[in-house]
Design a protein around this motif. Structure first.
Motif, short mmCIF file in Angstrom:
data_model
loop_
_atom_site.label_atom_id
_atom_site.label_comp_id
_atom_site.label_asym_id
_atom_site.label_seq_id
_atom_site.Cartn_x
_atom_site.Cartn_y
_atom_site.Cartn_z
N ASP A 10 0.84 -1.19 0.00
CA ASP A 10 0.00 0.00 0.00
C ASP A 10 0.88 1.26 0.00
OD1 ASP A 10 -1.71 2.19 0.95
OD2 ASP A 10 -3.19 0.60 1.25
N SER A 11 0.53 2.22 -0.83
CA SER A 11 1.36 3.44 -0.94
C SER A 11 1.29 4.31 0.31
CB SER A 11 0.93 4.25 -2.16
OG SER A 11 -0.42 4.66 -2.04
N ALA A 12 0.39 4.02 1.23
CA ALA A 12 0.33 4.79 2.49
C ALA A 12 1.60 4.60 3.31
CB ALA A 12 -0.89 4.36 3.31
N VAL A 13 2.35 3.55 3.03
CA VAL A 13 3.59 3.32 3.77
C VAL A 13 4.60 4.44 3.51
CG1 VAL A 13 4.81 1.91 2.06
CG2 VAL A 13 5.19 1.51 4.49
N ILE A 14 4.50 5.12 2.39
CA ILE A 14 5.40 6.24 2.10
C ILE A 14 5.22 7.32 3.16
CG2 ILE A 14 5.97 8.07 0.46
CD1 ILE A 14 5.10 6.16 -1.78
N GLY A 15 3.98 7.61 3.53
CA GLY A 15 3.72 8.61 4.57
C GLY A 15 4.30 8.20 5.91
N VAL A 16 4.17 6.93 6.25
CA VAL A 16 4.74 6.43 7.52
C VAL A 16 6.24 6.58 7.51
CG1 VAL A 16 5.08 4.37 8.94
CG2 VAL A 16 2.85 4.81 7.91
N TRP A 17 6.88 6.17 6.43
CA TRP A 17 8.34 6.26 6.35
C TRP A 17 8.80 7.71 6.36
CZ3 TRP A 17 8.79 2.14 1.94
CH2 TRP A 17 8.65 0.86 2.49
N ARG A 18 8.04 8.60 5.74
CA ARG A 18 8.41 10.03 5.76
C ARG A 18 8.34 10.59 7.17
NH1 ARG A 18 5.68 11.84 0.03
NH2 ARG A 18 7.50 11.29 -1.22
N TRP A 19 7.30 10.25 7.91
CA TRP A 19 7.20 10.71 9.29
C TRP A 19 8.33 10.15 10.14
CZ3 TRP A 19 5.07 14.66 11.43
CH2 TRP A 19 3.94 15.24 10.88
N GLN A 20 8.65 8.86 9.97
CA GLN A 20 9.75 8.26 10.73
C GLN A 20 11.07 8.96 10.41
OE1 GLN A 20 9.35 4.15 9.53
NE2 GLN A 20 7.98 3.67 11.23
N ALA A 21 11.32 9.26 9.16
CA ALA A 21 12.56 9.94 8.77
C ALA A 21 12.58 11.37 9.28
CB ALA A 21 12.72 9.92 7.25
N ALA A 22 11.43 12.05 9.28
CA ALA A 22 11.37 13.41 9.79
C ALA A 22 11.67 13.44 11.29
CB ALA A 22 10.01 14.02 9.51
N ILE A 23 11.15 12.48 12.03
CA ILE A 23 11.43 12.41 13.47
C ILE A 23 12.91 12.14 13.72
CG2 ILE A 23 10.99 11.04 15.55
CD1 ILE A 23 8.06 10.73 14.43
#
Length: 154
Positions: A10-23
């Motif tokens: 699912d492409s929603a994982v991109i949002g999760v990974w972006r938040w993890q990288a931003a943190i």
């Protein structure tokens, strides 16, 4: 024998990974900007590196990782392809799967995705993860892999 059809998670994982990288970038940036001025030779370079590397890892890397993460399931098992720089393909027969879990962290819950974890016997790759599945799809895949792989591998 037909080749295994691979599909993206699912492409929603991109949002999760972006938040993890931003943190993670924020955690590195705070001490860099707080203590950087006290180290004169490091000060001009450190903030620029944090901003450039953090921006790349936050925005572009998750999309690249998503593009190279694919999986396929057939009657014999599951295959997972992943890796942007070092690519790998893991083929896991159903009869080797001992048990499975579906996990969700706080960000994954927010985006309604989960990670399917498959455990096998052996010394290498005893736990294989497939992140980025919709939560209900991960549960359905977990149940399907265990139900159809209930026979003995001997």
């Amino acid at each position: 024998m037909t080749p295994l059809q691979l599909s993206h998670v699912d492409s929603a994982v991109i949002g999760v990974w972006r938040w993890q990288a931003a943190i993670a970038t924020f955690i590195v940036a705070v001490p860099t900007f707080a203590f950087g001025p006290s180290i004169p030779w490091l000060w001009p370079l450190a903030p620029a590196l944090v901003i450039l590397c953090g921006g790349f890892l936050t925005w572009w890397w998750p999309a690249l990782s998503y593009r190279h993460l694919r999986f396929g399931v057939d009657e014999t098992g599951i295959a997972i392809e992943r890796g942007v720089i070092w690519r790998s393909r893991i083929a896991l027969p159903r009869v080797r799967i001992q048990h499975t879990d579906v996990s969700q962290g706080p960000l994954e819950r927010r985006y309604d995705i989960g990670t399917l974890k498959m455990y096998t016997a052996g010394s290498r790759h005893t736990m294989i993860e497939l992140p980025g599945l919709r939560h209900e799809d991960a549960i359905a895949l977990r149940d399907a892999l265990l139900a159809e792989g209930a026979g003995s591998g001997v």
